[in-house]
Design an enzyme around this catalytic site. Structure first.
Site, PDB file in Angstrom:
ATOM      1  N   GLY A   1      11.635  -5.129   1.521  1.00  0.00           N
ATOM      2  CA  GLY A   1      12.267  -5.723   2.700  1.00  0.00           C
ATOM      3  C   GLY A   1      11.367  -6.759   3.314  1.00  0.00           C
ATOM      4  O   GLY A   1      10.204  -6.910   2.912  1.00  0.00           O
TER       5      GLY A   1
ATOM      6  N   GLY B   1       9.118  -4.099   7.917  1.00  0.00           N
ATOM      7  CA  GLY B   1       7.733  -3.907   8.380  1.00  0.00           C
ATOM      8  C   GLY B   1       7.677  -3.713   9.878  1.00  0.00           C
ATOM      9  O   GLY B   1       6.967  -2.831  10.387  1.00  0.00           O
TER      10      GLY B   1
ATOM     11  N   GLU C   1      -6.502  -3.592   7.298  1.00  0.00           N
ATOM     12  CA  GLU C   1      -7.396  -4.275   6.354  1.00  0.00           C
ATOM     13  C   GLU C   1      -6.955  -5.728   6.328  1.00  0.00           C
ATOM     14  O   GLU C   1      -5.909  -6.052   5.764  1.00  0.00           O
ATOM     15  CB  GLU C   1      -7.266  -3.669   4.952  1.00  0.00           C
ATOM     16  CG  GLU C   1      -7.663  -2.209   4.847  1.00  0.00           C
ATOM     17  CD  GLU C   1      -9.153  -1.980   5.038  1.00  0.00           C
ATOM     18  OE1 GLU C   1      -9.902  -2.961   5.185  1.00  0.00           O
ATOM     19  OE2 GLU C   1      -9.562  -0.815   5.042  1.00  0.00           O
TER      20      GLU C   1
ATOM     21  N   CYS D   1      -9.157 -11.063  -0.122  1.00  0.00           N
ATOM     22  CA  CYS D   1      -9.772 -10.928   1.206  1.00  0.00           C
ATOM     23  C   CYS D   1     -11.289 -10.811   1.084  1.00  0.00           C
ATOM     24  O   CYS D   1     -12.018 -11.186   1.986  1.00  0.00           O
ATOM     25  CB  CYS D   1      -9.207  -9.696   1.880  1.00  0.00           C
ATOM     26  SG  CYS D   1      -9.309  -8.238   0.835  1.00  0.00           S
TER      27      CYS D   1
END
Ligand code: NAD
Length: 475
Positions: free
Chosen positions: A200, A206, A244, A278
């Site tokens: 989604g 979310g 994170e 990241c």
């Protein structure tokens, strides 16, 4: 063409209530390779309801039962590793060295958590209190596209070890990978509702996971901007969060380093996962006294980082995941030139010989100041900045002069000096001389790189809430 037309709720693959669709692409060719039907609010709520129904029984399950579940999930993922690798190469474009790591890492996340769980004491005594570590409540995981399997599996593993049920919303751009992984996880044979996976949009599914009153905890990996939205959305119901987020890792070469050896490692850390990481060490800090030598080595070594298709085993840098991401990386290369930085390698456009695909040239800028935007903002592509420093104090100051603090890299000979500098970096992890990943050590960021830690015992405790039961002291 693949049509991903189901989501996973209550132990079953079901048709979503949502009807919106999104296209799926092969970033190496720009071809449309599928579509996904996206879940909506109603699907998000059904998933939460299933997790809620499963929670009372699952939170009372025993250690050995959960260890068995983790082992079974690991085996189910391993059993289809070839297909998982293929799907990741096709839908994400990652080079073989990275797909190999990512799929093995996803399967082993369950075994690492099983090991932690086996050694973990859920009850301890402090004076006249018995402190019990209790499952936190229903968790939600929201994950990005840059290592879809690993993020889903490590979050799911920690939730299971803790005895919490979970709803998961992966990136809508990874739906083919998610479908295959969900089929594997289904084979694991867990009780229905323990985990639920809903494709989604972030601002629909979310967002619902981030504000729904039945969700006790959100574990999120993604951008700092969305991390802040999740934190705000969860404030009303005081959700626990593990965030994170982004990074702008310093990659520090000390003046005693052997440049003939370390530059390949420096670039490996900077260009990991095609720069879409990241943890990438994107700010290369070089002592002023060695800049000419370092630039010469960088110019030479970057030619070893072949860019191309995931079918070529020699490739080290793949395409950007999407057109949007490609354009973003290009805009940062343009910005670097506008800001007055100089190119050591790379530049605008595709690498030579590649006529299609969202490939960006591995790019190194020099004459970068740490206050330029290319040195401060996360680019999330193969674009590195060389910044010079005077002495160790100056290197530490520049390294810490950032909004981020996820992972830093140090290269040099003198271990005492390296350890001393490591202790002064504001960073969740510091990697000395290309040390290997440690899956049981905590992972997470200082400052705007996040809140909380994942992996190992620290990761498990992110899904537990301590409860102290005080009894009168026996006379
Ligand atoms: P993103 O933040 O755009 O999206 C991540 C996830 O959040 C996706 O599933 C997305 O659909 C969802 N989302 C978007 N808006 C939302 C909202 N309003 N509410 C709830 N969920 C929402 O990130 P991305 O582009 O998918 O991934 C790249 C980013 O992830 C980079 O910034 C990178 O640094 C970060 N990242 C961090 C780590 C880490 O461990 N620290 C690891 C990998 C990636």
């Amino acid at each position: 063409m693949r049509n991903i037309d189901n989501i996973y709720i209550d132990g079953r693959f079901v048709a979503p209530h949502g009807t919106e669709t999104a296209d799926l692409f092969n970033p190496s060719t720009q071809e449309r390779i599928g579509t996904v039907i996206l879940g909506d609010l109603s699907d998000a709520r059904d998933a939460i309801a299933a997790a809620k129904r499963a929670f009372p029984a699952f939170s009372r399950s025993g250690k050995s039962e959960r260890i068995q579940m983790l082992e079974s999930l690991s085996a189910a993922v391993s059993a289809r590793s070839a297909e998982l690798t293929q799907a990741m190469a096709e839908e994400y474009g990652a080079p073989q060295y990275f797909t190999g790591f990512a799929v093995a890492n996803a399967a082993s996340a369950f075994l690492h958590m099983a090991q932690v769980l086996g050694n973990y004491e859920f009850t301890r005594r402090i004076g006249n209190a018995e402190v019990r570590m209790q499952p936190i409540g229903i968790a939600a995981a929201i994950t990005p596209w840059n290592s879809n399997y690993g993020f889903i599996c490590s979050k799911l593993a920690a939730a299971i070890a803790a005895g919490t049920t979970i709803v998961i919303k992966p990136s809508e751009m990874s739906a083919i990978q998610t479908q295959l992984l969900t089929e594997c996880l289904h084979e694991g044979g867990l009780p229905k509702g323990v985990f639920n996976i809903v494709n989604g949009r972030g601002d629909v599914v979310g967002a619902e996971f981030s504000r729904h009153p039945d969700i006790a905890k959100v574990t999120f990996t993604g951008s700092t901007a969305v991390g802040k939205e999740i934190l705000r959305a969860g404030a009303d119901t005081m959700k626990r969060v593990t965030l994170e987020l982004g990074g702008k890792g310093p990659n520090i070469i000390l003046d005693d380093a052997d440049l003939n050896n370390v530059i390949a490692t420096v670039l490996g850390m900077g260009l990991v996962n095609s720069g879409q990481a990241c943890v990438a060490g994107t700010r290369i800090l070089v002592p002023e006294s060695r800049i000419d030598e370092a630039l010469e080595r960088l110019k030479h070594e970057i030619t070893q980082f072949k860019t191309g298709l995931p079918t070529d085993p020699d490739v080290r840098v793949g395409p950007m995941v999407s057109e949007k991401q490609y354009e973003r990386v290009q805009s940062y290369i343009r910005l670097g030139l506008e800001e007055g930085a100089d190119l050591v390698a790379g530049g605008l456009g595709r690498p030579e010989g590649l006529t299609r695909g969202w490939f960006s040239r591995p790019t190194i800028f020099t004459n970068v100041r740490n206050d330029m935007r290319i040195a401060r903002e996360e680019i999330f592509g193969p674009v590195l900045s060389v910044i010079t420093y005077r002495d160790d104090e100056d290197a530490i100051r520049i390294a810490n002069d950032t909004d981020y603090g996820l992972q830093a890299y140090l290269h040099g000979k003198d271990m005492a000096r390296l350890n001393d500098i490591a202790s002064r970096l504001d960073s969740g992890r510091v990697v000395i001389n290309g040390a290997p990943h440690e899956p049981l050590a905590p992972f997470g960021g200082f400052k705007q790189s996040g809140i909380g830690r994942e992996f190992g015992e620290f990761g498990l405790e992110g899904f537990l809430e301590p409860k102290a039961i005080l009894s009168p002291i026996a006379q």
